[in-house]
Scaffold this active site. Structure first.
Site, mmCIF file in Angstrom:
data_model
loop_
_atom_site.group_PDB
_atom_site.id
_atom_site.type_symbol
_atom_site.label_atom_id
_atom_site.label_comp_id
_atom_site.label_asym_id
_atom_site.label_seq_id
_atom_site.Cartn_x
_atom_site.Cartn_y
_atom_site.Cartn_z
ATOM 1 N N THR A 135 -17.730 -41.777 93.497
ATOM 2 C CA THR A 135 -16.728 -42.501 94.292
ATOM 3 C C THR A 135 -15.435 -41.694 94.254
ATOM 4 O OG1 THR A 135 -17.729 -44.595 93.647
ATOM 5 C CG2 THR A 135 -15.514 -44.689 94.592
ATOM 6 N N LYS A 185 -16.981 -47.600 100.754
ATOM 7 C CA LYS A 185 -17.013 -47.869 99.313
ATOM 8 C C LYS A 185 -15.684 -48.465 98.842
ATOM 9 C CE LYS A 185 -18.257 -47.482 94.926
ATOM 10 N NZ LYS A 185 -19.349 -48.059 94.200
ATOM 11 N N LYS A 195 -9.692 -45.828 88.630
ATOM 12 C CA LYS A 195 -9.617 -44.653 89.535
ATOM 13 C C LYS A 195 -9.892 -45.074 90.976
ATOM 14 C CE LYS A 195 -13.462 -42.718 89.917
ATOM 15 N NZ LYS A 195 -14.675 -42.857 90.712
HETATM 16 P P1 NAP Z 1 -20.368 -41.759 83.503
HETATM 17 O O1 NAP Z 1 -21.502 -42.491 82.890
HETATM 18 O O2 NAP Z 1 -19.064 -41.734 82.814
HETATM 19 O O3 NAP Z 1 -20.862 -40.256 83.786
HETATM 20 C C1 NAP Z 1 -19.996 -39.322 84.336
HETATM 21 C C2 NAP Z 1 -20.768 -38.022 84.555
HETATM 22 O O4 NAP Z 1 -19.893 -37.058 85.181
HETATM 23 C C3 NAP Z 1 -21.236 -37.375 83.245
HETATM 24 O O5 NAP Z 1 -22.494 -36.796 83.464
HETATM 25 C C4 NAP Z 1 -20.165 -36.315 83.005
HETATM 26 O O6 NAP Z 1 -20.587 -35.249 82.203
HETATM 27 C C5 NAP Z 1 -19.920 -35.853 84.431
HETATM 28 N N1 NAP Z 1 -18.648 -35.151 84.596
HETATM 29 C C6 NAP Z 1 -17.403 -35.672 84.506
HETATM 30 N N2 NAP Z 1 -16.473 -34.724 84.759
HETATM 31 C C7 NAP Z 1 -17.146 -33.581 85.019
HETATM 32 C C8 NAP Z 1 -16.750 -32.264 85.372
HETATM 33 N N3 NAP Z 1 -15.456 -31.920 85.485
HETATM 34 N N4 NAP Z 1 -17.703 -31.338 85.576
HETATM 35 C C9 NAP Z 1 -19.017 -31.676 85.467
HETATM 36 N N5 NAP Z 1 -19.464 -32.896 85.145
HETATM 37 C C10 NAP Z 1 -18.533 -33.853 84.931
HETATM 38 O O7 NAP Z 1 -20.059 -42.313 84.972
HETATM 39 P P2 NAP Z 1 -21.021 -43.092 85.980
HETATM 40 O O8 NAP Z 1 -20.891 -44.548 85.706
HETATM 41 O O9 NAP Z 1 -22.347 -42.433 86.025
HETATM 42 O O10 NAP Z 1 -20.212 -42.837 87.350
HETATM 43 C C11 NAP Z 1 -20.350 -41.628 88.100
HETATM 44 C C12 NAP Z 1 -19.703 -41.841 89.483
HETATM 45 O O11 NAP Z 1 -20.362 -42.923 90.143
HETATM 46 C C13 NAP Z 1 -18.218 -42.216 89.426
HETATM 47 O O12 NAP Z 1 -17.531 -41.650 90.513
HETATM 48 C C14 NAP Z 1 -18.255 -43.743 89.525
HETATM 49 O O13 NAP Z 1 -17.035 -44.263 90.017
HETATM 50 C C15 NAP Z 1 -19.413 -43.941 90.467
HETATM 51 N N6 NAP Z 1 -20.118 -45.237 90.361
HETATM 52 C C16 NAP Z 1 -20.423 -45.803 89.169
HETATM 53 C C17 NAP Z 1 -21.104 -47.023 89.140
HETATM 54 C C18 NAP Z 1 -21.473 -47.712 87.855
HETATM 55 O O14 NAP Z 1 -21.806 -48.919 87.901
HETATM 56 N N7 NAP Z 1 -21.482 -47.042 86.709
HETATM 57 C C19 NAP Z 1 -21.462 -47.655 90.336
HETATM 58 C C20 NAP Z 1 -21.172 -47.028 91.546
HETATM 59 C C21 NAP Z 1 -20.495 -45.819 91.546
HETATM 60 P P3 NAP Z 1 -20.503 -35.342 80.573
HETATM 61 O O15 NAP Z 1 -21.768 -36.015 80.136
HETATM 62 O O16 NAP Z 1 -20.382 -33.949 80.129
HETATM 63 O O17 NAP Z 1 -19.272 -36.162 80.249
#
Ligand code: NAP
Length: 294
Positions: free
Chosen positions: A93, A168, A236
């Site tokens: 997102t 979104k 964010k």
């Molecule tokens: P998360 O569990 O915190 O995972 C974040 C991922 O991004 C991790 O694999 C992290 O790697 C990687 N990352 C962060 N910064 C990076 C960088 N500079 N270079 C390379 N990799 C990087 O987050 P998530 O919940 O999966 O969310 C991911 C995205 O989906 C976000 O934009 C979020 O807003 C969106 N989203 C989330 C949900 C939800 O319910 N969780 C629903 C819809 C959308 P590391 O393991 O090394 O930290």
């Protein structure tokens, strides 16, 4: 079609597993290598050495990382492995403008880009029940249908690049309102001394029933705030929404209030918890007699 996934977080891991089930997953990469190695080992696919190696091995690259700057950093890191005919599908997102920036960057080397943010939470990612809202070329969207089918229950083409992210933003404003309503009402119910398991069951079956109440209600009333969806990430998203609203000359009450509440919780060290940690704030209102400002 062979697909690579970058970002083995709460969302990307589920997407990778479901692509694998559909026979489409070629490779994974994660910044912290252990997570990618664990999934690659489990699924018997390649853990790419770096984003460029993954891009070079795959026709389609799905990215799911945290923030705008992370998406752009990953696009840069993939560059030497990308070539004309490949497609990048970003499911993170991010702001509409950042999606457009990513698309423009990739277009210089003939790489297609779709912004394809998702709704459905960690559970939706795990169960292949995500809802995709997609911006970009309609033919590219059609071509990628098998990948969307593997990861989600629906994928809707919204228009040009950025229109997925604009959709979104609508979703995220609504999520803020739902979080406010559910946490406030359940804190009220718990303070009233009700059996909260019964309250959640009864209310879920009526007109106020919703996904968040069913999935996060039982955990929040038991003081558990495992993500799920990290509060800092929704903060964010709402910051992105506030920027879009600023451009319209409008400040929306739910957005402003939720940003303020999240900032209070982040300062107290709860930014890595699930967004349902807003319950902590509501519970406090009942403890303090609501003497502080909203
Ligand atoms: P998360 O569990 O915190 O995972 C974040 C991922 O991004 C991790 O694999 C992290 O790697 C990687 N990352 C962060 N910064 C990076 C960088 N500079 N270079 C390379 N990799 C990087 O987050 P998530 O919940 O999966 O969310 C991911 C995205 O989906 C976000 O934009 C979020 O807003 C969106 N989203 C989330 C949900 C939800 O319910 N969780 C629903 C819809 C959308 P590391 O393991 O090394 O930290």
């Amino acid at each position: 079609m062979n697909v690579g996934v970058i970002g083995m977080g709460a969302m990307g891991t589920g997407m990778a597993r479901n692509l694998h089930k559909a026979g489409l997953l070629q490779a994974v990469w994660n910044r912290t290598p252990d997570k990618a190695q664990a999934i690659a080992g489990e699924l018997g696919v390649e853990a790419a050495a770096d984003p460029a190696a993954l891009a070079s091995a795959c026709d389609v690259i799905v990215t799911c990382v945290s923030r705008d700057e992370d998406v752009l950093a990953v696009m840069d890191a993939m560059a030497s492995g990308l070539a004309s005919g490949k497609t990048v599908v970003d499911t993170s997102t991010i702001a509409v403008d950042t999606a457009k920036q990513a698309a423009a960057k990739l277009a210089t080397s003939g790489v297609e880009f779709l912004d394809a943010p998702v709704s459905g939470g960690k559970e939706g990612a795990q169960n292949g029940q995500l809802v995709f809202m997609v911006g970009g070329d309609a033919d590219v969207f059609q071509r990628l249908q098998p990948a969307f089918d593997a990861m989600g229950k629906s994928a809707t083409h919204m228009g040009e690049v950025g229109s997925g992210q604009a959709t979104k933003a609508v979703n995220q404003i609504m999520v803020a309102g739902i979080n406010q309503a559910v946490t406030e009402a359940l804190a009220f119910g718990q303070t009233s001394g009700l059996d909260m398991d019964k309250v959640i069951e009864v209310v879920s079956g009526g007109a106020a029933g919703n996904w968040f109440l069913q999935m996060r209600g039982p955990t929040m009333v038991n003081d558990t705030f495992e993500p799920g969806f990290k509060l800092g990430l929704h903060h964010k998203d709402l910051t992105i929404c506030r920027q879009m609203l600023d451009n319209m000359g409008v400040a929306l009450p739910v957005v402003e209030m939720t940003l303020k509440h999240y900032e209070r919780l982040m300062e107290a060290g709860y930014g890595e918890e699930d967004i349902s940690a807003l319950y902590r704030d509501k519970r406090e209102l009942f403890r303090t007699g609501n003497k502080r400002s909203l």
